[in-house]
Design a protein around this motif. Structure first.
Motif, short mmCIF file in Angstrom:
data_model
loop_
_atom_site.label_atom_id
_atom_site.label_comp_id
_atom_site.label_asym_id
_atom_site.label_seq_id
_atom_site.Cartn_x
_atom_site.Cartn_y
_atom_site.Cartn_z
N TYR A 21 0.83 -1.20 0.00
CA TYR A 21 0.00 0.00 0.00
C TYR A 21 0.86 1.25 0.00
CZ TYR A 21 -2.95 3.73 1.84
OH TYR A 21 -3.59 4.93 2.03
N ASN A 22 1.89 1.26 0.82
CA ASN A 22 2.72 2.46 0.92
C ASN A 22 3.63 2.65 -0.29
OD1 ASN A 22 2.34 3.90 3.64
ND2 ASN A 22 2.36 1.74 4.22
N ILE A 23 4.01 1.58 -0.96
CA ILE A 23 4.72 1.72 -2.24
C ILE A 23 3.79 2.35 -3.28
CG2 ILE A 23 5.71 0.45 -4.19
CD1 ILE A 23 6.86 -1.53 -2.15
N TYR A 24 2.54 1.91 -3.27
CA TYR A 24 1.56 2.45 -4.21
C TYR A 24 1.33 3.95 -3.98
CZ TYR A 24 -3.02 3.65 -6.07
OH TYR A 24 -4.06 4.28 -6.71
N ILE A 25 1.11 4.36 -2.74
CA ILE A 25 0.81 5.78 -2.49
C ILE A 25 2.03 6.66 -2.72
CG2 ILE A 25 -1.01 5.19 -0.84
CD1 ILE A 25 0.83 6.11 1.41
N TYR A 26 3.23 6.12 -2.58
CA TYR A 26 4.44 6.91 -2.75
C TYR A 26 4.51 7.51 -4.14
CZ TYR A 26 9.41 8.14 -2.72
OH TYR A 26 10.61 8.82 -2.80
N PHE A 27 4.00 6.77 -5.13
CA PHE A 27 4.09 7.23 -6.51
C PHE A 27 2.75 7.75 -7.04
CE2 PHE A 27 7.65 4.24 -6.10
CZ PHE A 27 8.68 5.06 -6.51
N ASN A 28 1.89 8.19 -6.14
CA ASN A 28 0.63 8.80 -6.53
C ASN A 28 0.48 10.13 -5.80
OD1 ASN A 28 -1.26 6.89 -8.28
ND2 ASN A 28 0.00 5.60 -6.93
N ILE A 29 -0.53 10.89 -6.15
CA ILE A 29 -0.72 12.21 -5.56
C ILE A 29 -2.18 12.40 -5.15
CG2 ILE A 29 -0.59 14.71 -5.93
CD1 ILE A 29 1.53 14.21 -8.03
N ASN A 30 -2.37 12.87 -3.95
CA ASN A 30 -3.70 13.23 -3.47
C ASN A 30 -3.90 14.74 -3.66
OD1 ASN A 30 -6.22 12.90 -1.97
ND2 ASN A 30 -5.19 14.09 -0.38
N ILE A 31 -5.07 15.13 -4.14
CA ILE A 31 -5.40 16.55 -4.23
C ILE A 31 -6.27 16.90 -3.03
CG2 ILE A 31 -6.38 18.39 -5.63
CD1 ILE A 31 -3.99 16.98 -6.91
N LYS A 59 11.50 15.24 -6.88
CA LYS A 59 10.79 13.98 -7.00
C LYS A 59 10.73 13.53 -8.46
CE LYS A 59 7.97 10.66 -5.49
NZ LYS A 59 6.78 10.89 -4.65
N LYS A 60 10.98 12.25 -8.67
CA LYS A 60 10.87 11.64 -9.99
C LYS A 60 9.79 10.57 -9.96
CE LYS A 60 15.75 12.38 -11.14
NZ LYS A 60 17.05 11.73 -11.52
N PHE A 61 8.86 10.67 -10.89
CA PHE A 61 7.78 9.69 -11.00
C PHE A 61 8.10 8.70 -12.11
CE2 PHE A 61 5.83 13.38 -9.04
CZ PHE A 61 5.03 12.82 -8.05
N PHE A 62 7.65 7.46 -11.94
CA PHE A 62 7.85 6.45 -12.97
C PHE A 62 7.19 6.88 -14.28
CE2 PHE A 62 8.34 2.95 -9.58
CZ PHE A 62 9.72 3.09 -9.62
N ARG A 63 6.00 7.46 -14.15
CA ARG A 63 5.30 7.97 -15.33
C ARG A 63 5.70 9.42 -15.51
NH1 ARG A 63 -0.45 6.52 -13.12
NH2 ARG A 63 0.72 6.83 -11.18
N LYS A 64 6.48 9.71 -16.51
CA LYS A 64 7.13 11.00 -16.68
C LYS A 64 6.15 12.17 -16.66
CE LYS A 64 10.44 13.37 -19.66
NZ LYS A 64 11.25 13.28 -20.91
N GLU A 65 5.01 12.04 -17.33
CA GLU A 65 4.07 13.16 -17.47
C GLU A 65 2.97 13.14 -16.40
OE1 GLU A 65 2.59 12.98 -21.42
OE2 GLU A 65 4.49 13.55 -22.33
#
Length: 274
Positions: A21-31, A59-65
């Protein structure tokens, strides 16, 4: 399989689930969406959308855009970068400039210095490049932001690690504009009382990372400059006529972990309270 073995397996599964779960949230963003209401909001600024991005830390995201698309989706009228966009431990001006060059295509961008920028010897070169791209770098300065026939006052101050707390407090008093809606960009939430005393209306801060590690129903265990179980770790705080927003931000510092603490941007919509 006996009871003890079942318990062990259950514990392992729970731990693995928490890690996943925490790996998943690390690479996502909450508004984190908020509405700020005040009689000082000019009618021309009704529904004005402010997007706060803080503590990006290269910060670098796996999905560039992914990051830029998330920003565009929120349709901000202005973007506030409230410090530590860079990271003094893994400084990469190219990553920062590439990201900012995309942000300025969306709307006006205002930038203040955090404690990490204050520690970078060549940060002036980076700030100059930002300004050439169109970023408004606020260093103990203010601007009248105009929309149609109305203006609001946007103030930005350096992190106190640059000029000291006393200097920051003095700047707060001189930069506020009487009779206007005063928005303040300041990296440190622990100075809330100073923001209240200076009479600012809406304050945007970061620095805490929400503690990076949060315990459900409890909050942050520790943040810099506030210590254990901090008073201002994440969220919205109001005293007298001042509202302060503390964002847990996007990136991390020292350890690349965020536990029960999804990276966030804060979107504030202004509303006139008649």
């Amino acid at each position: 399989m006996n009871t003890i073995q079942r318990i062990k397996i259950m514990i392992v599964l729970i731990v693995l689930a928490i890690i996943a779960y925490n790996i998943y949230i690390y690479f996502n963003i909450n508004i984190n969406k908020k509405v700020y209401r005040s009689s000082k909001v000019p009618s021309d600024f009704e529904d004005f959308r402010i997007l706060q991005i803080t503590d990006f830390h290269n910060k670098k995201f796996f999905r560039k855009e992914f990051f830029i698309k998330t920003v565009i989706k929120e349709r901000p009228d202005v973007i506030f970068l409230t410090g530590d966009f860079l990271d003094s431990r893994k400084t990469d001006f190219k990553v920062g400039i590439n990201t900012i060059s995309e942000l300025v295509k969306v709307c006006d961008v205002y930038y203040i210095l955090g404690n990490h920028e204050a520690r970078i010897s060549r940060v002036e070169n980076f700030l100059k490049e930002c300004e050439e791209l169109g970023v408004k770098v606020l260093r103990n300065s203010r601007v009248d932001f105009q929309r149609k026939n109305s203006t609001i006052n946007i103030v930005g101050v350096d992190d106190p690690s640059v000029g000291g707390v006393f200097n920051l407090i003095e700047e707060l008093k001189t930069l506020k504009e009487e009779g206007s809606l005063n928005l303040l960009l300041s990296h440190r939430p622990e100075l809330f009382e100073e923001y209240v005393d200076a009479g600012y209306d809406l304050v945007f801060t970061g620095h805490t990372h929400g503690g990076q590690i949060r315990i459900p129903l409890i909050g942050a265990l520790f943040v810099p400059n506030q210590g254990i179980f901090p008073q201002y770790d994440k969220g919205e705080y109001t005293k007298k006529e001042t509202t302060m927003i503390v964002s847990s931000g996007i990136g991390t510092s020292i350890l690349p972990i965020r536990i029960f603490n999804k990276p966030e941007m804060v979107l504030v919509q202004l509303k006139r309270n008649n």
